[in-house]
Design a protein around this motif. Structure first.
Motif, PDB file in Angstrom:
ATOM      1  N   CYS A  23       0.822  -1.209   0.000  1.00  0.00           N
ATOM      2  CA  CYS A  23       0.000   0.000   0.000  1.00  0.00           C
ATOM      3  C   CYS A  23       0.858   1.262   0.000  1.00  0.00           C
ATOM      4  CB  CYS A  23      -0.904  -0.005   1.229  1.00  0.00           C
ATOM      5  SG  CYS A  23      -2.062   1.373   1.300  1.00  0.00           S
ATOM      6  N   LEU A  24       0.505   2.191  -0.868  1.00  0.00           N
ATOM      7  CA  LEU A  24       1.056   3.540  -0.853  1.00  0.00           C
ATOM      8  C   LEU A  24      -0.069   4.528  -0.605  1.00  0.00           C
ATOM      9  CD1 LEU A  24       3.493   3.688  -3.926  1.00  0.00           C
ATOM     10  CD2 LEU A  24       4.088   3.309  -1.527  1.00  0.00           C
ATOM     11  N   VAL A  25       0.260   5.634   0.066  1.00  0.00           N
ATOM     12  CA  VAL A  25      -0.728   6.669   0.323  1.00  0.00           C
ATOM     13  C   VAL A  25      -0.312   7.968  -0.348  1.00  0.00           C
ATOM     14  CG1 VAL A  25      -1.458   5.642   2.505  1.00  0.00           C
ATOM     15  CG2 VAL A  25       0.368   7.354   2.510  1.00  0.00           C
ATOM     16  N   HIS A  26      -1.312   8.740  -0.766  1.00  0.00           N
ATOM     17  CA  HIS A  26      -1.057  10.048  -1.347  1.00  0.00           C
ATOM     18  C   HIS A  26      -1.381  11.115  -0.313  1.00  0.00           C
ATOM     19  CE1 HIS A  26      -1.959  13.730  -3.729  1.00  0.00           C
ATOM     20  NE2 HIS A  26      -0.873  13.334  -4.369  1.00  0.00           N
ATOM     21  N   GLU A  53      -0.023   4.553  12.951  1.00  0.00           N
ATOM     22  CA  GLU A  53       0.023   5.369  11.741  1.00  0.00           C
ATOM     23  C   GLU A  53      -0.579   4.637  10.544  1.00  0.00           C
ATOM     24  OE1 GLU A  53       0.766   8.431  11.076  1.00  0.00           O
ATOM     25  OE2 GLU A  53       1.407   9.029  13.086  1.00  0.00           O
ATOM     26  N   VAL A  54      -0.293   3.345  10.416  1.00  0.00           N
ATOM     27  CA  VAL A  54      -0.869   2.571   9.323  1.00  0.00           C
ATOM     28  C   VAL A  54      -2.391   2.540   9.439  1.00  0.00           C
ATOM     29  CG1 VAL A  54      -1.105   0.226   8.408  1.00  0.00           C
ATOM     30  CG2 VAL A  54       1.174   1.189   8.815  1.00  0.00           C
ATOM     31  N   ALA A  55      -2.890   2.357  10.654  1.00  0.00           N
ATOM     32  CA  ALA A  55      -4.345   2.331  10.855  1.00  0.00           C
ATOM     33  C   ALA A  55      -4.970   3.678  10.512  1.00  0.00           C
ATOM     34  CB  ALA A  55      -4.670   1.938  12.294  1.00  0.00           C
ATOM     35  N   GLU A  56      -4.318   4.755  10.926  1.00  0.00           N
ATOM     36  CA  GLU A  56      -4.872   6.083  10.670  1.00  0.00           C
ATOM     37  C   GLU A  56      -4.854   6.439   9.183  1.00  0.00           C
ATOM     38  OE1 GLU A  56      -3.519   8.087  14.970  1.00  0.00           O
ATOM     39  OE2 GLU A  56      -2.561   8.702  13.101  1.00  0.00           O
ATOM     40  N   GLU A  57      -3.786   6.078   8.487  1.00  0.00           N
ATOM     41  CA  GLU A  57      -3.616   6.534   7.110  1.00  0.00           C
ATOM     42  C   GLU A  57      -4.184   5.576   6.067  1.00  0.00           C
ATOM     43  OE1 GLU A  57       0.350   7.791   6.249  1.00  0.00           O
ATOM     44  OE2 GLU A  57       0.326   9.351   7.790  1.00  0.00           O
ATOM     45  N   THR A  58      -4.463   4.325   6.454  1.00  0.00           N
ATOM     46  CA  THR A  58      -4.997   3.358   5.484  1.00  0.00           C
ATOM     47  C   THR A  58      -6.325   2.753   5.915  1.00  0.00           C
ATOM     48  OG1 THR A  58      -3.956   1.372   6.425  1.00  0.00           O
ATOM     49  CG2 THR A  58      -2.609   2.723   4.933  1.00  0.00           C
ATOM     50  N   GLY A  59      -6.671   2.882   7.202  1.00  0.00           N
ATOM     51  CA  GLY A  59      -7.880   2.244   7.705  1.00  0.00           C
ATOM     52  C   GLY A  59      -7.707   0.782   8.026  1.00  0.00           C
ATOM     53  N   VAL A 106      -3.328   3.388  -2.883  1.00  0.00           N
ATOM     54  CA  VAL A 106      -3.301   2.393  -3.948  1.00  0.00           C
ATOM     55  C   VAL A 106      -2.619   1.133  -3.431  1.00  0.00           C
ATOM     56  CG1 VAL A 106      -3.331   4.034  -5.865  1.00  0.00           C
ATOM     57  CG2 VAL A 106      -1.137   3.347  -4.870  1.00  0.00           C
ATOM     58  N   TRP A 107      -3.004  -0.007  -4.014  1.00  0.00           N
ATOM     59  CA  TRP A 107      -2.355  -1.294  -3.747  1.00  0.00           C
ATOM     60  C   TRP A 107      -1.665  -1.728  -5.036  1.00  0.00           C
ATOM     61  CZ3 TRP A 107      -2.143  -3.608   0.976  1.00  0.00           C
ATOM     62  CH2 TRP A 107      -3.030  -3.148   1.959  1.00  0.00           C
ATOM     63  N   LEU A 108      -0.354  -1.949  -4.945  1.00  0.00           N
ATOM     64  CA  LEU A 108       0.440  -2.277  -6.123  1.00  0.00           C
ATOM     65  C   LEU A 108       1.452  -3.376  -5.789  1.00  0.00           C
ATOM     66  CD1 LEU A 108       1.319   1.375  -7.227  1.00  0.00           C
ATOM     67  CD2 LEU A 108      -0.345  -0.132  -8.343  1.00  0.00           C
ATOM     68  N   PRO A 109       1.889  -4.155  -6.785  1.00  0.00           N
ATOM     69  CA  PRO A 109       3.028  -5.048  -6.551  1.00  0.00           C
ATOM     70  C   PRO A 109       4.245  -4.233  -6.111  1.00  0.00           C
ATOM     71  CG  PRO A 109       1.948  -5.555  -8.632  1.00  0.00           C
ATOM     72  CD  PRO A 109       1.355  -4.260  -8.149  1.00  0.00           C
ATOM     73  N   PRO A 110       5.142  -4.830  -5.330  1.00  0.00           N
ATOM     74  CA  PRO A 110       6.264  -4.046  -4.790  1.00  0.00           C
ATOM     75  C   PRO A 110       7.068  -3.290  -5.842  1.00  0.00           C
ATOM     76  CG  PRO A 110       6.134  -6.143  -3.664  1.00  0.00           C
ATOM     77  CD  PRO A 110       5.121  -6.196  -4.773  1.00  0.00           C
ATOM     78  N   ALA A 115       8.164   2.115  -8.221  1.00  0.00           N
ATOM     79  CA  ALA A 115       8.164   3.066  -9.333  1.00  0.00           C
ATOM     80  C   ALA A 115       7.277   4.266  -9.046  1.00  0.00           C
ATOM     81  CB  ALA A 115       7.715   2.361 -10.614  1.00  0.00           C
ATOM     82  N   ARG A 116       6.178   4.039  -8.320  1.00  0.00           N
ATOM     83  CA  ARG A 116       5.240   5.131  -8.006  1.00  0.00           C
ATOM     84  C   ARG A 116       5.754   5.980  -6.833  1.00  0.00           C
ATOM     85  NH1 ARG A 116      -0.652   5.781  -8.000  1.00  0.00           N
ATOM     86  NH2 ARG A 116      -0.637   4.325  -9.750  1.00  0.00           N
ATOM     87  N   CYS A 117       6.495   5.374  -5.932  1.00  0.00           N
ATOM     88  CA  CYS A 117       6.908   6.043  -4.699  1.00  0.00           C
ATOM     89  C   CYS A 117       7.794   7.260  -4.996  1.00  0.00           C
ATOM     90  CB  CYS A 117       7.656   5.048  -3.811  1.00  0.00           C
ATOM     91  SG  CYS A 117       8.046   5.683  -2.174  1.00  0.00           S
TER      92      CYS A 117
END
Length: 292
Positions: A23-26, A53-59, A106-110, A115-117
């Motif tokens: 998971c990546l966050v914007h 932090e993971v819970a807050e930012e991703t649910g 977004v959920w992406l392969p590592p 590449a998105r990070c």
């Protein structure tokens, strides 16, 4: 000396069909794509902060797997910052709780996530995760909480209970390891080992605690090798339960941990009372021992 700003975050994983996604966050404030992370609160444990932090930012209420390499860098004002990252499995999910900080995920392969990070250091973290074999078992091994002084206890030593400080340590262990959602709780035979896990057992809905002499320290120093062998065998069996918490003792744990690493020097694995390790396996291979 400039104080280091400390933060924590997670590489949150889930399985989608036959592939693993992270998971990546914007964050609109920075217009970046990053791993979920944030500053620690006061004396907050890095793992607790990462889970929060993971819970807050991703649910997602995540399950911790493995401590990853830290990331160190300088803030725009020149102050040093350290981010402790943990590999995590996605558990129960819900809505994003910190919508001011995160507006999209977004959920992406590592490799696609890397590449998105936006940040090179986080791309390095993701590359390390991509190279890991699948995690099959996580066992938290803790040393029992404080139990006063042995010489001041007049009864049988195996009946010596934890003291007031030990009770606080047991509560902290429960607060940290509830997120692991262990399927089994195992304690060495002394009473203080079972008592150390009792708050965790209660937090898990009165999960039973099984006593196991394989994790008790031997009565004589020359009994350590045999006990290490017994505990190693038992850990191999417990790995089949995927997530386990074991409470052991100080004269056994360092030797056991050294043996698991193929080391002869047990001193780096000495563990204070009430502290422990997160042991992560892929099959029979120990991927890492993360000091808690």
């Amino acid at each position: 000396m400039t104080e280091v700003e400390r933060a924590a975050g997670g590489v949150l994983c889930r399985r989608s069909g036959d592939r693993v996604e992270v998971c990546l966050v914007h964050r609109p404030r920075y217009d970046d794509w990053s791993l979920p992370k944030g500053k620690l609160h006061g004396g907050e444990h890095p793992l607790a902060g990462a889970l929060r932090e993971v819970a807050e930012e991703t649910g997602v209420d995540a399950i911790p797997w493995l401590r990853l390499p830290d990331v160190d860098y300088l803030l725009s004002d020149g102050r040093p910052k350290n981010v402790a990252y943990w590999l995590m499995a996605a558990g129960a999910d819900g809505p994003v709780r910190d919508t001011d900080e995160v507006d999209e995920l977004v959920w992406l392969p590592p490799d696609a996530a890397a590449a998105r990070c936006t940040y090179p250091d986080e791309r390095t973290v993701l590359a390390g995760v991509a190279a890991l074999p699948p995690v099959t078992a996580v066992i938290a091994m803790v040393r029992h909480a404080r139990a006063g002084e042995r010489k001041k206890w007049s009864g049988r030593d195996e009946l010596r209970p934890i003291d007031a400080d030990g009770a606080k340590q047991a509560d902290r262990i429960a607060a940290l390891l509830t997120a692991l959602r262990p399927r089994r709780l195992v304690a060495a035979t002394p009473l203080r080992c079972t008592q150390t896990l009792e708050p965790l057992a209660a937090a898990l809905g009165d999960r039973p605690i099984v006593q196991d002499g394989a994790f008790a320290e031997p009565s004589r120093p020359d009994g350590v090798p045999a006990r290490v062998a017994a505990a190693t065998t038992r850990l191999a069996e417990l790995r089949g339960s995927e997530r386990v918490v074991v409470c052991s003792q100080g004269k056994l744990m360092p030797h056991l941990l050294a043996a698991l690493h193929g080391e002869t020097d047990h001193r780096p694995f000495r563990t204070p009372k009430g502290d422990g390790w997160l042991l992560t396996w892929s099959g029979e291979r120990l991927l890492g021992a993360s000091r808690l």
